[in-house]
Write a protein that holds these residues in place. Structure first.
Motif, PDB file in Angstrom:
ATOM      1  N   UNK A  13       2.236  -3.871   3.775  1.00 18.15           N
ATOM      2  CA  UNK A  13       3.749  -3.791   3.232  1.00 18.15           C
ATOM      3  C   UNK A  13       3.763  -4.039   1.935  1.00 18.15           C
ATOM      4  N   UNK A  14       2.755  -4.569   1.240  1.00 17.58           N
ATOM      5  CA  UNK A  14       2.873  -4.916  -0.237  1.00 17.58           C
ATOM      6  C   UNK A  14       1.605  -4.603  -1.048  1.00 17.58           C
ATOM      7  N   UNK A  15       1.788  -4.454  -2.163  1.00 13.20           N
ATOM      8  CA  UNK A  15       0.707  -4.011  -3.180  1.00 13.20           C
ATOM      9  C   UNK A  15       0.299  -5.312  -4.012  1.00 13.20           C
ATOM     10  N   UNK A  16      -0.646  -5.652  -3.962  1.00 15.58           N
ATOM     11  CA  UNK A  16      -1.170  -6.869  -4.565  1.00 15.58           C
ATOM     12  C   UNK A  16      -1.936  -6.444  -6.059  1.00 15.58           C
ATOM     13  N   UNK A  17      -1.737  -7.308  -6.944  1.00 17.86           N
ATOM     14  CA  UNK A  17      -2.116  -7.003  -8.308  1.00 17.86           C
ATOM     15  C   UNK A  17      -2.771  -8.437  -8.553  1.00 17.86           C
ATOM     16  N   UNK A  18      -3.959  -8.600  -8.399  1.00 13.99           N
ATOM     17  CA  UNK A  18      -4.715  -9.905  -8.457  1.00 13.99           C
ATOM     18  C   UNK A  18      -5.795 -10.018  -9.559  1.00 13.99           C
TER      19      UNK A  18
ATOM     20  N   UNK B 109       9.836 -19.117  -3.400  1.00 10.40           N
ATOM     21  CA  UNK B 109      10.133 -18.638  -2.215  1.00 10.40           C
ATOM     22  C   UNK B 109       9.584 -19.248  -0.912  1.00 10.40           C
ATOM     23  N   UNK B 110      10.189 -19.607   0.176  1.00  7.75           N
ATOM     24  CA  UNK B 110       9.465 -19.914   1.330  1.00  7.75           C
ATOM     25  C   UNK B 110       8.402 -18.834   2.031  1.00  7.75           C
ATOM     26  N   UNK B 111       8.547 -17.648   1.364  1.00  7.87           N
ATOM     27  CA  UNK B 111       7.719 -16.665   1.985  1.00  7.87           C
ATOM     28  C   UNK B 111       6.544 -16.528   1.126  1.00  7.87           C
ATOM     29  N   UNK B 112       5.972 -17.511   0.447  1.00  7.02           N
ATOM     30  CA  UNK B 112       4.729 -17.560  -0.310  1.00  7.02           C
ATOM     31  C   UNK B 112       3.610 -17.423   0.541  1.00  7.02           C
ATOM     32  N   UNK B 113       3.681 -17.634   2.029  1.00  5.54           N
ATOM     33  CA  UNK B 113       2.482 -17.387   2.627  1.00  5.54           C
ATOM     34  C   UNK B 113       1.837 -15.844   2.546  1.00  5.54           C
ATOM     35  N   UNK B 114       2.821 -14.980   2.171  1.00  2.00           N
ATOM     36  CA  UNK B 114       2.680 -13.608   1.817  1.00  2.00           C
ATOM     37  C   UNK B 114       1.323 -13.341   0.817  1.00  2.00           C
ATOM     38  N   UNK B 115       0.992 -14.365   0.052  1.00  2.00           N
ATOM     39  CA  UNK B 115       0.146 -14.539  -0.848  1.00  2.00           C
ATOM     40  C   UNK B 115      -1.165 -14.410  -0.482  1.00  2.00           C
TER      41      UNK B 115
ATOM     42  N   UNK C  49      10.948 -13.628  -6.299  1.00  2.00           N
ATOM     43  CA  UNK C  49      12.389 -13.168  -6.228  1.00  2.00           C
ATOM     44  C   UNK C  49      12.862 -12.000  -5.911  1.00  2.00           C
ATOM     45  N   UNK C  50      11.715 -10.937  -6.563  1.00  2.00           N
ATOM     46  CA  UNK C  50      12.231  -9.609  -6.137  1.00  2.00           C
ATOM     47  C   UNK C  50      11.959  -9.066  -4.711  1.00  2.00           C
ATOM     48  N   UNK C  51      11.320 -10.089  -3.952  1.00  2.00           N
ATOM     49  CA  UNK C  51      11.228  -9.955  -2.366  1.00  2.00           C
ATOM     50  C   UNK C  51      12.168 -10.730  -1.729  1.00  2.00           C
ATOM     51  N   UNK C  52      12.057 -12.095  -1.878  1.00  3.35           N
ATOM     52  CA  UNK C  52      13.241 -12.784  -1.379  1.00  3.35           C
ATOM     53  C   UNK C  52      13.362 -14.153  -2.267  1.00  3.35           C
ATOM     54  N   UNK C  53      14.723 -14.366  -2.442  1.00  5.31           N
ATOM     55  CA  UNK C  53      15.347 -15.530  -3.152  1.00  5.31           C
ATOM     56  C   UNK C  53      15.688 -16.405  -1.876  1.00  5.31           C
ATOM     57  N   UNK C  54      15.336 -17.829  -2.243  1.00  8.40           N
ATOM     58  CA  UNK C  54      15.806 -18.919  -1.333  1.00  8.40           C
ATOM     59  C   UNK C  54      17.389 -18.644  -0.657  1.00  8.40           C
TER      60      UNK C  54
ATOM     61  N   UNK D 130      17.407 -14.478   3.296  1.00  7.30           N
ATOM     62  CA  UNK D 130      17.239 -13.894   4.398  1.00  7.30           C
ATOM     63  C   UNK D 130      15.831 -13.165   4.578  1.00  7.30           C
ATOM     64  N   UNK D 131      15.442 -11.925   5.153  1.00 10.91           N
ATOM     65  CA  UNK D 131      14.421 -11.316   5.402  1.00 10.91           C
ATOM     66  C   UNK D 131      13.985 -10.716   4.387  1.00 10.91           C
ATOM     67  N   UNK D 132      12.569 -10.841   3.644  1.00 13.59           N
ATOM     68  CA  UNK D 132      11.882 -10.437   2.570  1.00 13.59           C
ATOM     69  C   UNK D 132      12.002  -8.709   2.377  1.00 13.59           C
ATOM     70  N   UNK D 133      12.173  -8.294   1.346  1.00 18.06           N
ATOM     71  CA  UNK D 133      12.280  -6.756   0.892  1.00 18.06           C
ATOM     72  C   UNK D 133      10.717  -6.413   1.153  1.00 18.06           C
ATOM     73  N   UNK D 134      10.455  -5.153   1.698  1.00 17.10           N
ATOM     74  CA  UNK D 134       9.108  -4.437   1.969  1.00 17.10           C
ATOM     75  C   UNK D 134       8.726  -3.568   0.800  1.00 17.10           C
ATOM     76  N   UNK D 135       7.280  -3.548   0.826  1.00 20.24           N
ATOM     77  CA  UNK D 135       6.766  -2.282  -0.229  1.00 20.24           C
ATOM     78  C   UNK D 135       7.308  -2.547  -1.820  1.00 20.24           C
TER      79      UNK D 135
END
Length: 255
Positions: free
Chosen positions: A20-25, A48-54, A168-173, A176-181
């Protein structure tokens, strides 16, 4: 939960996030061969609380070390949430509820970190950044002093720093649900702890150890977490020169 089930959880979370996400690492300097000697894992630019996405960008051998050895604090408000609290507690063998005050909850966390061969996780800013660049109370996102106490007690090993480009471009505190892609930018840096301490003495000779750590981590965060993609391209695998007017910034070991 045992280490193996936790690792499997991380592995499938990594697979899902890469769908669901593209990573630039990128790694500042060379990527370590292993992570057994990592004692501290810092997340800078907590947004964000959605940092487990990392975890989608984490090497598998790092995920294994986190599954086996991770110890990290969770804000008491998050810890007490029925669903969210359980999810965050499942990410580590040991977690502890931490208040915003320097009270017994911090002492309990420090005692947990004295366990043999633990991997300490910390977001040293202590709270999440809002889209205006401040915390929810309108205060600057300064590094808190807890990391300095931990570093003082650790006499060997490595510190792994994750510089997040922000979510923040995916989910701000509170949104709600994070944006995909979306694209997620991040950068890693592995620092030898003893060499890092020597570096601080050389670069900040007039500051206390605590103030030198806070000043340096804030400088690194502000430099690497801003325009993270362009700076990664120009600094990857090169000698490290910190921002500022000093000419004697040195890179801790590249190994």
């Amino acid at each position: 939960m045992l280490a193996l089930p936790r690792y499997i959880l991380f592995f499938f979370l990594k697979l899902a996030t890469n769908i669901f996400y593209q990573f630039e690492c990128r790694w500042l300097h060379s990527r370590p061969q292993g992570f057994e000697n990592i004692k501290i894992f810092l997340l800078l630019n907590h947004t964000s609380l959605f940092e487990p996405l990392l975890v989608g960008a984490f090497p598998n051998n790092l995920l294994w070390q986190i599954a086996k050895r991770f110890v990290y604090p969770i804000a008491d408000k998050t810890y007490k949430r029925p669903l969210v609290g359980k999810i965050f507690k499942s990410f580590a063998p040991h977690t502890i509820s931490l208040t915003r005050k320097r009270d017994s909850s911090w002492d309990k966390f420090v005692n947990l970190t004295h366990q043999k061969n633990c991997l300490i996780g910390l977001a040293p800013e202590g709270r999440m950044k809002r889209p205006n660049g401040l915390d929810k109370n309108g205060q600057p996102m300064n590094i808190k002093g807890g990391i300095t106490e931990l570093l003082e007690k650790i006499q060997s090993g490595k510190m792994l720093v994750l510089y997040s480009g922000g979510l923040h471009h995916i989910q701000t505190p509170g949104s709600g649900f994070p944006k995909l892609f979306k694209k997620i930018n991040l950068k890693f840096e592995s620092l030898d702890i003893n060499q890092y301490k020597d570096f601080l003495k050389n670069v900040y000779p007039d500051k206390t150890f605590a103030m030198s750590v806070i000043t340096d981590l804030q400088a690194r965060r502000d430099f690497y977490c801003s325009d993270i993609k362009l700076k990664a391209q120009s600094l990857a695998n090169s000698e490290f020169i910190m921002p500022g007017n000093k000419s004697d910034y040195l890179l801790p070991s590249k190994t």
